[in-house]
Design an enzyme around this catalytic site. Structure first.
Site: not given
Length: 480
Positions: A173, A225-227, A230, A247, A281, A380
């Site tokens: 995706k 992607g973003s934390t 995640g 990641e 990142c 970030e």
């Protein structure tokens, strides 16, 4: 109109919608693409489950799987100039980075995992002197690969290459902001002879993406992607004990030691901070300097940043292109407002760059007078922004570097590489570079703390798509 890559061929979405892909440099429409809905995602997962259970791919010998990966690599390699331009057009990163990394690196990943699966023993006989067991590596199953907009081809390939090498079936995706270049990966595998149903690539709406995460027939999720997303994936997968590799974000620190060659550091650091227009990142976004070097480093960085060409990403001379979307540009500009409100000084840049073109441009920016407690040092930003932070001694520098919820990347700069290595060993992060040295190919990629779980790339990347099985052997059993 771009269709879905469903199980190895182009198919129309049955219950999804459409979205328009916009060139972030000139705001022209690149393409109308179909977006998968829940029913489309269910179909793709069903194909992956069926092909995995039937063994049409996982039962192929490693050398056969390797040959298909190499064939896909050849197909991508033949299209590098075309795909680099397409990737730059949908993402906005400068063409030099697309040609140097974004497209060639996937070719290298495919060949690396082809070689690795051919040369990695997947069975091992073990004994305690009395009993014997056979330890077998088997593919984890059906993999859902969820990938971000800032690595349209490289990020999916980091997951697809080891997963297919291991014998898994995969549903990708990709992000709907940059969904075009990735389709070349599907075409490459079809040309190389991957059985139908083993690989699907579906830009999808949120509901369909959530189905991929929670579906009981998906054995593992690989996510970049973003934390925050995640964390959601980890919670959702935990309900069914689904496997995950995550990641996530980063806020990497570049520690400049006393005596470092400032000019050499600045030259090497800028690409590490501003590649993909700072939307990486692993970006070295915090620069830590001794207090007595602050003026020299600030002046050198500010002069170098001010000289960077901002503009058309298809121009080979451009160093900074547009951000991927208006929303991302507004987010970065919002952080610059926050920085000023918190007391940071703008040494160079600090705003939008309308002179660069009609797209979503932000000036490359150096913030000085930053403390590590500021939001711009802790969160970030994901744009072309560097923060200069002073420290008292090396112990203080390491403390500041580690004072972050993230731990993905970092660097140490000094005149004595052995001293720099000693500092690098103290930084709690997944990757560290000394004086800008590139990582060896085949080393693991991933982070500590909220930068993720598990590792990609290298042998570790292959192992993350394998499960261990122990078979107890009766006396006299012969193992081939």
């Amino acid at each position: 109109m771009q269709q879905l890559w469903m199980g190895g061929r182009w198919q129309s979405a049955r219950d999804g919608g459409t979205t328009t892909v916009v060139n972030p440099a000139d705001l022209t429409e690149l393409a109308e693409i179909q977006v998968a809905g829940v029913g489309d995602m269910e179909r793709a997962i069903g194909m992956a489950r069926s092909t995995f259970d039937d063994g049409v791919w996982r039962n192929q010998p490693p050398e056969k799987r390797a040959a298909v990966l190499r064939g896909a690599a050849d197909h991508i390699e033949a299209r590098i100039p075309e795909l680099a331009r397409l990737l730059t057009s949908e993402l906005g990163c400068p063409i030099w980075f697309s040609e140097k990394a974004h497209v060639p690196n996937p070719v290298r990943h495919l060949r690396y995992y082809a070689d690795l699966i051919e040369n990695t023993p997947l069975e091992e006989a073990r004994t305690d002197g009395v009993n014997r067991s056979l330890v077998v590596d088997e593919p984890v199953g059906v993999v859902g690969a969820i990938t971000p907009w800032n690595g349209p081809l490289s990020s999916p390939t980091i997951k697809v290459a080891p997963a297919l090498a291991a014998g898994c079936s995969v549903v990708v995706k990709p992000a709907t902001l940059t969904p075009m270049t990735i389709m070349a990966l599907g075409e490459a595998f079809a040309e190389a002879g991957l059985p139908e149903g083993v690989l699907s690539i579906l830009p999808a709406d949120r509901e369909a993406g959530n189905l991929l995460i929670r579906h009981p027939e998906v054995d593992k999720i690989g996510f970049t992607g973003s934390t925050e997303v995640g964390k959601m994936i980890a919670r959702t997968a935990a309900d069914r004990v689904g496997r995950v590799t995550l990641e996530l974000g980063g806020k990497s620190a570049a520690i400049v030691l006393r005596g470092a060659d400032v000019d050499a550091m600045v030259t090497a650091l800028l690409p590490m901070a501003f590649s993909v227009n700072g939307q990486l990142c692993i970006s070295q976004s915090r620069v830590l300097v001794p207090r007595d070097m602050e003026d020299d480093v600030r002046d050198a960085l500010a002069a170098a940043i001010a000289a960077l060409k901002v503009g058309d990403p298809l121009d080979p001379a451009t160093f900074i292109g547009p951000l991927v979307s208006q929303q991302q540009r507004d987010t970065v500009l919002g952080y610059l407002d926050v920085a000023r409100a918190e007391g940071a000084d703008v040494a160079v840049g600090g705003g939008a760059a309308p002179a660069a073109g009609p797209g979503w441009y932000v000036e490359p920016t150096l913030l000085a007078g930053v403390t590590n407690a500021m939001r711009v040092a802790q969160e970030e930003i994901f744009g072309p922004v560097m923060s200069l932070i002073t420290y008292d001694d090396v112990e203080d520098a390491v403390k500041i570097a580690n004072d972050s919820p993230y731990g993905l990347s970092g660097s140490v700069w000094g005149s004595d590489p052995e001293v720099a290595l000693g500092v690098a060993r103290q930084v709690r992060t997944g990757m560290v570079s000394i004086n800008g040295a590139p990582q060896s190919w085949g080393t693991p990629f991933g982070g500590f703390k909220q930068s993720g779980i598990g590792r990609e790339m290298g042998p570790e990347g292959l192992q993350s798509y394998l499960e261990k099985k122990s078979i107890a052997l009766p006396a006299g059993t012969v193992v081939a």
